[in-house]
Design an enzyme around this catalytic site. Structure first.
Site, PDB file in Angstrom:
ATOM      1  N   TYR A 162      -1.551  -0.972  10.600  1.00  0.00           N
ATOM      2  CA  TYR A 162      -1.693  -1.170   9.161  1.00  0.00           C
ATOM      3  C   TYR A 162      -0.481  -0.619   8.409  1.00  0.00           C
ATOM      4  CZ  TYR A 162      -3.649  -1.173   4.466  1.00  0.00           C
ATOM      5  OH  TYR A 162      -3.856  -1.394   3.116  1.00  0.00           O
ATOM      6  N   SER A 170       0.856  -1.184   0.000  1.00  0.00           N
ATOM      7  CA  SER A 170       0.000   0.000   0.000  1.00  0.00           C
ATOM      8  C   SER A 170       0.892   1.233   0.000  1.00  0.00           C
ATOM      9  CB  SER A 170      -0.885   0.003   1.264  1.00  0.00           C
ATOM     10  OG  SER A 170      -1.531   1.249   1.446  1.00  0.00           O
TER      11      SER A 170
END
Length: 256
Positions: A147, A134
Site C-alpha cells: 500500500y 495518501s
C-alpha cells in the site's frame, strides 16, 4: 468521472461536485450502490449522473470505462482516481494474488484512466485530474508495504504530470489524506492501528478542491498530517520505520 464513487472519499467527492452543479460519471464495482447514488444526486441537485460498473483491478478496465463513457457522449473534463485498497500484515503471509490486485487498482488503473483521459483534455486546452494518494506515500509502511509503495507511486506520478501539463491547461493534483473516517481500516483488517483521530471525508474533499483551484501539485489535508509528513525529512529513515512499524504491527494473526 469518479472511481470508487460508492463509498468513502469517492462518495464525498460525488456529493460535493454534484452540489456545484457538475454532471457525474460514477464508477465502482457495486451496481446497486452506484445506481442508488446516481438517482439520489439527480433528485437532489438536478444534474446528470451515470453509473458505470467496472472492476478496475482487471487489466484494461479503466481504459474501457473511459471509452464507454465517451461512447455515451460523456467525455469527462475532470477525472478523480479514487478507487484503491490496502492489505495489512506480514508481507510473506499475505496472498500474492491479493497484493498484485492491490498494485493493479492503486497504480495501473490510475495510469490507464489518466492516459485515456488526457488526449481530450489537451485538445480542449483544459481539464483536471485528481489522484488520491495518501500520507502513506511520504514514508514506507512496514506491514502495509505494498500500500505504501503504491501510494508513493501515485504521488510521484501525479507531480511529474503536474509539471508536464500545467502549461497546456491540464491541472493534476495528488491528494495525500491521513487517516479518514471511512471503512478503510475495518476493511483492511487494521482497525486497531494507532493512526490517531480520523478526518471527515468532507474535510478531505474541500481541501482537495481548494488545492486544485490554487493549482497545487499536491495537498496534505490537515495541519497535523502536514506536520507528520515533515518528520521523514527530519528524523533518520530507520527511526521513522520503527515508529511506523510500532503503529501498524498486527496485533493478531489472520490479517488480510
Amino acid at each position: 468521472m469518479i472511481t470508487g464513487a460508492s463509498s468513502g472519499i469517492g462518495l464525498a467527492f460525488a456529493h460535493a461536485l454534484a452540489a456545484r452543479g457538475a454532471d457525474l460519471i460514477l464508477v465502482a464495482r457495486s451496481g446497486d450502490k452506484l445506481n442508488s447514488l446516481a438517482r439520489e444526486l439527480v433528485h437532489c441537485h438536478g444534474i446528470l449522473a451515470r453509473a458505470l460498473v467496472a472492476d478496475l483491478t482487471e487489466s484494461g478496465a479503466a481504459s474501457d470505462v473511459h471509452a464507454r463513457a465517451s461512447a455515451l457522449g460523456l467525455t469527462p473534463n475532470i477525472v478523480i482516481n479514487n478507487a484503491g485498497f490496502a492489505t495489512h500484515g506480514h508481507f510473506d503471509t499475505l496472498s500474492l494474488e491479493r497484493q498484485l490486485d492491490e498494485i493493479s487498482l492503486n497504480c495501473r488503473a490510475v495510469v490507464e484512466l489518466t492516459h485515456a483521459a488526457l488526449p481530450a483534455m489537451l485538445n480542449q486546452g483544459e481539464g483536471s485530474i485528481i489522484n488520491v494518494a495518501s500520507t502513506a506515500a511520504l514514508q514506507p509502511l512496514p506491514y502495509m508495504a505494498i500500500y505504501g509503495a503504491t501510494k508513493a507511486f501515485v504521488l510521484s506520478f501525479s507531480e511529474a504530470l503536474w509539471q508536464e501539463y500545467r502549461a497546456r491547461g491540464v491541472r493534476v493534483l495528488a491528494v495525500c489524506p491521513g487517516a479518514t473516517d471511512t471503512a478503510f481500516f475495518d476493511v483492511v483488517g487494521a482497525a486497531e492501528a494507532g493512526v490517531g483521530t480520523r478526518m471527515a471525508t468532507d474535510t478531505v474533499v474541500n481541501a482537495s478542491l481548494q488545492a486544485l483551484d490554487r493549482g497545487q501539485s499536491h495537498v496534505v489535508p490537515g495541519g497535523a498530517n502536514r506536520m507528520l509528513g515533515l518528520l521523514p525529512r527530519i528524523l533518520p529513515r530507520q527511526t521513522i520505520l520503527q515508529i511506523v512499524a510500532n503503529m501498524l504491527r498486527p496485533r493478531h494473526q489472520g490479517s488480510m
